[in-house]
Design an enzyme around this catalytic site. Structure first.
Site, PDB file in Angstrom:
ATOM      1  N   HIS A 232      -8.016  -7.146  -1.567  1.00 21.69           N
ATOM      2  CA  HIS A 232      -6.711  -6.519  -1.793  1.00 21.69           C
ATOM      3  C   HIS A 232      -6.271  -6.675  -3.252  1.00 21.69           C
ATOM      4  O   HIS A 232      -6.084  -7.789  -3.740  1.00 21.69           O
ATOM      5  CB  HIS A 232      -5.699  -7.182  -0.853  1.00 21.69           C
ATOM      6  CG  HIS A 232      -4.303  -6.670  -0.936  1.00 21.69           C
ATOM      7  ND1 HIS A 232      -3.666  -6.073   0.128  1.00 21.69           N
ATOM      8  CD2 HIS A 232      -3.388  -6.688  -1.931  1.00 21.69           C
ATOM      9  CE1 HIS A 232      -2.434  -5.752  -0.210  1.00 21.69           C
ATOM     10  NE2 HIS A 232      -2.247  -6.112  -1.472  1.00 21.69           N
TER      11      HIS A 232
ATOM     12  N   GLU B 146      -6.425 -12.347   0.475  1.00 22.54           N
ATOM     13  CA  GLU B 146      -7.361 -11.304   0.894  1.00 22.54           C
ATOM     14  C   GLU B 146      -8.265 -10.951  -0.284  1.00 22.54           C
ATOM     15  O   GLU B 146      -7.806 -10.367  -1.273  1.00 22.54           O
ATOM     16  CB  GLU B 146      -6.610 -10.052   1.363  1.00 22.54           C
ATOM     17  CG  GLU B 146      -5.734 -10.295   2.580  1.00 22.54           C
ATOM     18  CD  GLU B 146      -4.923  -9.064   2.989  1.00 22.54           C
ATOM     19  OE1 GLU B 146      -4.914  -8.064   2.240  1.00 22.54           O
ATOM     20  OE2 GLU B 146      -4.304  -9.116   4.063  1.00 22.54           O
TER      21      GLU B 146
ATOM     22  N   HIS C 125       0.822  -1.213   0.000  1.00 22.23           N
ATOM     23  CA  HIS C 125       0.000   0.000   0.000  1.00 22.23           C
ATOM     24  C   HIS C 125       0.855   1.262   0.000  1.00 22.23           C
ATOM     25  O   HIS C 125       0.444   2.291  -0.548  1.00 22.23           O
ATOM     26  CB  HIS C 125      -0.905   0.016   1.236  1.00 22.23           C
ATOM     27  CG  HIS C 125      -2.115  -0.863   1.134  1.00 22.23           C
ATOM     28  ND1 HIS C 125      -3.299  -0.447   0.570  1.00 22.23           N
ATOM     29  CD2 HIS C 125      -2.329  -2.137   1.554  1.00 22.23           C
ATOM     30  CE1 HIS C 125      -4.193  -1.416   0.650  1.00 22.23           C
ATOM     31  NE2 HIS C 125      -3.629  -2.468   1.247  1.00 22.23           N
TER      32      HIS C 125
ATOM     33  N   ASP D  59      -7.665  -1.562  -1.074  1.00 22.65           N
ATOM     34  CA  ASP D  59      -8.585  -2.516  -0.442  1.00 22.65           C
ATOM     35  C   ASP D  59      -9.999  -2.037  -0.734  1.00 22.65           C
ATOM     36  O   ASP D  59     -10.332  -0.874  -0.422  1.00 22.65           O
ATOM     37  CB  ASP D  59      -8.367  -2.568   1.072  1.00 22.65           C
ATOM     38  CG  ASP D  59      -7.030  -3.150   1.458  1.00 22.65           C
ATOM     39  OD1 ASP D  59      -6.395  -3.819   0.629  1.00 22.65           O
ATOM     40  OD2 ASP D  59      -6.604  -2.928   2.611  1.00 22.65           O
TER      41      ASP D  59
END
Length: 273
Positions: free
Chosen positions: A248, A245, A156, A163
């Protein structure tokens, strides 16, 4: 008289300087230099809202509703910042989803290194488990690093990772979290979890559990279809999903594949971009 007074003042200053030299007294230190200005984002970064105002933004780390249980360092304003190519790719995905009656909603975008450092400090404080009941009910906190839930660097911070989820239109507002309220496991049935206007993805956002793996075989039916809808919409625009995830995604190729930035999440960081 004015000239004479000025002369006396000059003599007094000179005498005082001489006295300091004779006695060895130390003069008062000079005032400290002003603090260095905070870093700003390179011009390749933009506020998502300047590219697409229709994408919903629910920036969790500016609030106490996250696995840390408090606003995270570096998040000054509830604002999604991304590199321009990533923001423009999200816009293209959004256009296609809007035509199908959905909208994207982002939870986190660019993340400063100071926020990652905050996560690391929290993970090392094994006594702080205030949010365990929702975000990591089955994971021993001492395992967060070993199991890969927390790391000292995050993609990130390079600015092209986001996200997010999808919301069926018309979007119903999500109520605010009240610190101290009863927590429910992030993998509980959607009706029992903390309310989120997202479609049912099988778990809540930031759920530290293997059920969050995008293709976990236990996730079936509408939940699996919703995950695949999100994934296909983003992959089509150049994003790559992190298999662990469902929320993500990283835009490829990244403009800054090796740089971890630390400018704060604030409008001033991208002002004028």
């Amino acid at each position: 008289m004015t000239g004479l007074a000025s002369a006396f003042r000059t003599l007094a200053v000179t005498a005082a300087a001489g006295l300091l030299a004779v006695t060895g007294a130390v003069a008062a230190p000079a005032p400290p230099a002003s603090a260095a200005p905070e870093p700003r984002a390179p011009r390749e970064f933009v506020a998502l809202g300047s590219v697409d105002r229709t994408i919903l933004q629910e920036m969790r780390y500016t609030t106490a509703h996250n696995f840390v249980g408090e606003p995270v360092d570096g998040y000054r304003q509830p604002l999604c910042i991304l590199t321009r190519p990533a923001a423009e790719a999200l816009h293209r995905a959004q256009v296609r989803l809007l035509a199908r009656g959905y909208t994207l909603k982002v939870y986190d975008c660019y993340r400063p290194q100071r926020a990652v450092d905050h996560f690391v400090r929290w993970a090392k404080d094994l006594a702080d488990e205030r949010m365990k009941g929702e975000f990591y009910p089955l994971v021993d906190k001492s395992r967060l690093f070993a199991d890969g839930y927390i790391a000292e660097k995050s993609g990130h911070s390079r600015g092209s990772t986001v996200d997010l989820t999808i919301v069926r239109l018309p979007a119903v507002p999500t109520r605010a979290y009240v610190p101290g309220e009863r927590l429910t496991e992030c993998y509980a049935p959607q009706a029992d979890r903390f309310p989120d206007n997202s479609v049912d993805m099988g778990t809540g956002y930031d759920c530290f559990d293997t059920l969050s793996h995008t293709d976990d075989p236990r996730i079936q039916g509408a939940q699996r279809a919703n995950r695949q809808l999100l994934k296909s919409a983003l992959v089509e625009q150049g994003f790559v999903n992190l298999p662990e995830e469902w929320w993500h995604f990283t835009f490829k190729p990244e403009p800054f594949p090796s740089t971890f930035f630390d400018f704060p999440v604030a409008r001033r960081s991208v002002a004028g971009h």
